[in-house]
Design a protein around this motif. Structure first.
Motif, PDB file in Angstrom:
ATOM      1  N   ASP A  85      -9.679  -3.332   2.505  1.00 16.84           N
ATOM      2  CA  ASP A  85      -8.428  -4.086   2.606  1.00 16.84           C
ATOM      3  C   ASP A  85      -8.356  -4.857   3.923  1.00 16.84           C
ATOM      4  OD1 ASP A  85      -7.593  -3.246   0.132  1.00 16.84           O
ATOM      5  OD2 ASP A  85      -6.496  -1.516   0.892  1.00 16.84           O
ATOM      6  N   GLN A 140       1.926   1.772  -3.522  1.00 19.17           N
ATOM      7  CA  GLN A 140       0.862   2.246  -4.407  1.00 19.17           C
ATOM      8  C   GLN A 140       0.558   3.718  -4.177  1.00 19.17           C
ATOM      9  OE1 GLN A 140      -1.931  -1.128  -3.537  1.00 19.17           O
ATOM     10  NE2 GLN A 140      -2.372  -0.927  -5.701  1.00 19.17           N
ATOM     11  N   ARG A 141       0.676   4.156  -2.905  1.00 20.06           N
ATOM     12  CA  ARG A 141       0.379   5.554  -2.595  1.00 20.06           C
ATOM     13  C   ARG A 141       1.590   6.458  -2.741  1.00 20.06           C
ATOM     14  NH1 ARG A 141      -2.863   4.892   3.105  1.00 20.06           N
ATOM     15  NH2 ARG A 141      -4.559   3.565   2.333  1.00 20.06           N
ATOM     16  N   ILE A 179       0.842  -1.209   0.000  1.00 14.18           N
ATOM     17  CA  ILE A 179       0.000   0.000   0.000  1.00 14.18           C
ATOM     18  C   ILE A 179       0.876   1.258   0.000  1.00 14.18           C
ATOM     19  CG2 ILE A 179      -1.634   1.351   1.373  1.00 14.18           C
ATOM     20  CD1 ILE A 179      -2.873  -1.313   2.264  1.00 14.18           C
ATOM     21  N   ARG A 228      -7.621   0.986   4.232  1.00  8.34           N
ATOM     22  CA  ARG A 228      -9.023   0.901   3.799  1.00  8.34           C
ATOM     23  C   ARG A 228      -9.759  -0.224   4.522  1.00  8.34           C
ATOM     24  NH1 ARG A 228      -9.004   1.335  -2.819  1.00  8.34           N
ATOM     25  NH2 ARG A 228      -7.945   3.349  -2.917  1.00  8.34           N
TER      26      ARG A 228
HETATM   27  P1  C2E Z   1      -7.503   5.009  -6.863  1.00  2.00           P
HETATM   28  O1  C2E Z   1      -8.215   4.035  -5.996  1.00  2.00           O
HETATM   29  O2  C2E Z   1      -8.064   5.282  -8.217  1.00  2.00           O
HETATM   30  O3  C2E Z   1      -7.415   6.369  -6.056  1.00  2.00           O
HETATM   31  C1  C2E Z   1      -6.909   7.535  -6.683  1.00  2.00           C
HETATM   32  C2  C2E Z   1      -6.615   8.578  -5.646  1.00  2.00           C
HETATM   33  O4  C2E Z   1      -7.842   8.939  -4.966  1.00  2.00           O
HETATM   34  C3  C2E Z   1      -5.661   8.115  -4.565  1.00  2.00           C
HETATM   35  O5  C2E Z   1      -4.328   8.337  -4.982  1.00  2.00           O
HETATM   36  C4  C2E Z   1      -6.046   9.030  -3.402  1.00  2.00           C
HETATM   37  O6  C2E Z   1      -5.453  10.310  -3.570  1.00  2.00           O
HETATM   38  C5  C2E Z   1      -7.554   9.184  -3.577  1.00  2.00           C
HETATM   39  N1  C2E Z   1      -8.307   8.218  -2.767  1.00  2.00           N
HETATM   40  C6  C2E Z   1      -9.012   7.148  -3.170  1.00  2.00           C
HETATM   41  N2  C2E Z   1      -9.653   6.546  -2.144  1.00  2.00           N
HETATM   42  C7  C2E Z   1      -9.342   7.281  -1.038  1.00  2.00           C
HETATM   43  C8  C2E Z   1      -9.696   7.178   0.350  1.00  2.00           C
HETATM   44  O7  C2E Z   1     -10.461   6.298   0.825  1.00  2.00           O
HETATM   45  N3  C2E Z   1      -9.143   8.111   1.179  1.00  2.00           N
HETATM   46  C9  C2E Z   1      -8.296   9.053   0.718  1.00  2.00           C
HETATM   47  N4  C2E Z   1      -7.762   9.901   1.609  1.00  2.00           N
HETATM   48  N5  C2E Z   1      -7.972   9.200  -0.566  1.00  2.00           N
HETATM   49  C10 C2E Z   1      -8.486   8.320  -1.440  1.00  2.00           C
HETATM   50  P2  C2E Z   1      -3.134   7.510  -4.292  1.00  2.00           P
HETATM   51  O8  C2E Z   1      -3.230   7.579  -2.813  1.00  2.00           O
HETATM   52  O9  C2E Z   1      -1.875   8.028  -4.918  1.00  2.00           O
HETATM   53  O10 C2E Z   1      -3.360   6.015  -4.752  1.00  2.00           O
HETATM   54  C11 C2E Z   1      -3.125   5.616  -6.098  1.00  2.00           C
HETATM   55  C12 C2E Z   1      -3.720   4.261  -6.368  1.00  2.00           C
HETATM   56  O11 C2E Z   1      -3.076   3.275  -5.565  1.00  2.00           O
HETATM   57  C13 C2E Z   1      -5.194   4.160  -6.009  1.00  2.00           C
HETATM   58  O12 C2E Z   1      -5.978   4.598  -7.096  1.00  2.00           O
HETATM   59  C14 C2E Z   1      -5.357   2.668  -5.773  1.00  2.00           C
HETATM   60  O13 C2E Z   1      -5.451   1.985  -7.016  1.00  2.00           O
HETATM   61  C15 C2E Z   1      -4.031   2.296  -5.137  1.00  2.00           C
HETATM   62  N6  C2E Z   1      -4.138   2.354  -3.674  1.00  2.00           N
HETATM   63  C16 C2E Z   1      -3.616   3.303  -2.852  1.00  2.00           C
HETATM   64  N7  C2E Z   1      -3.863   3.015  -1.581  1.00  2.00           N
HETATM   65  C17 C2E Z   1      -4.575   1.878  -1.589  1.00  2.00           C
HETATM   66  C18 C2E Z   1      -5.135   1.087  -0.542  1.00  2.00           C
HETATM   67  O14 C2E Z   1      -5.074   1.384   0.653  1.00  2.00           O
HETATM   68  N8  C2E Z   1      -5.794  -0.043  -0.920  1.00  2.00           N
HETATM   69  C19 C2E Z   1      -5.945  -0.389  -2.225  1.00  2.00           C
HETATM   70  N9  C2E Z   1      -6.655  -1.497  -2.508  1.00  2.00           N
HETATM   71  N10 C2E Z   1      -5.416   0.329  -3.242  1.00  2.00           N
HETATM   72  C20 C2E Z   1      -4.742   1.448  -2.918  1.00  2.00           C
END
Ligand code: C2E
Ligand code: C2E
Ligand code: C2E
Length: 89
Positions: free
Chosen positions: A53, A38-39, A35, A50
């Motif tokens: 998750d 990815q972030r 994670i 999440r």
């Molecule tokens: P994504 O799911 O398309 O999310 C794109 C962006 O939307 C994220 O960029 C984040 O800035 C925001 N975002 C989406 N959901 C949330 C949320 O529940 N809370 C917050 N605070 N922001 C949210 P970011 O962080 O750079 O992540 C890029 C991609 O990486 C995400 O695209 C997702 O595909 C993956 N990712 C990041 N963190 C997680 C995670 O905790 N679990 C999962 N399953 N995927 C993650």
């Protein structure tokens, strides 16, 4: 629903998680690293997870999400209150 989300927001203590030699935490540590990647969130001492998750991880441990959360708390790798965490250190 809003208050439920706040109450169940899961925040990992990454230092404790990564320093632990407990094999039980192996999957959680690998998941947290994935994670972070990815972030692009590499500098944090803590990581918000999440709910989706947490549900997936709980399945790996054959537990319900709440049992799994309780177990992580017992092992000392959760941060109950992120703001208090920083105020106290
Ligand atoms: P994504 O799911 O398309 O999310 C794109 C962006 O939307 C994220 O960029 C984040 O800035 C925001 N975002 C989406 N959901 C949330 C949320 O529940 N809370 C917050 N605070 N922001 C949210 P970011 O962080 O750079 O992540 C890029 C991609 O990486 C995400 O695209 C997702 O595909 C993956 N990712 C990041 N963190 C997680 C995670 O905790 N679990 C999962 N399953 N995927 C993650
Ligand atoms: P909070 O969610 O209670 O988080 C408090 C502090 O814990 C954050 O302060 C941050 O230093 C740390 N923290 C929590 N989760 C993570 C994480 O996944 N990675 C890292 N590296 N640090 C984490 P910060 O950044 O000053 O944010 C203060 C408050 O602002 C947060 O309280 C939250 O309520 C809000 N906030 C900040 N960024 C976002 C965001 O991307 N989305 C949403 N929805 N709220 C945000
Ligand atoms: P949640 O999905 O259970 O996520 C809990 C916390 O994990 C988020 O709190 C955020 O700190 C972190 N998080 C989750 N996914 C990501 C991500 O992709 N990137 C980053 N940087 N952090 C992530 P937050 O932000 O206070 O959001 C609370 C709830 O609001 C989330 O619970 C989700 O249900 C909803 N939410 C927030 N932003 C988005 C979004 O962009 N898309 C969707 N579908 N839901 C969102």
């Amino acid at each position: 629903k809003q208050s439920e989300e706040r109450a169940t927001k899961i925040v990992l203590d990454l230092e404790k998680l990564y320093e632990s030699s407990n094999e039980e935490l192996g999957y959680v540590a690998r998941y947290a690293r994935a994670i972070q990647q990815q972030r692009g969130d590499y500098n944090g001492r803590i990581l918000s997870i999440r709910a989706d998750d947490m549900r997936a991880l709980a399945i790996m441990y054959d537990k319900s999400p709440s049992e799994f959360t309780d177990r992580l708390a017992e092992l000392g790798v959760l941060v109950p209150d992120p703001r208090a965490f920083f105020a106290g250190s």
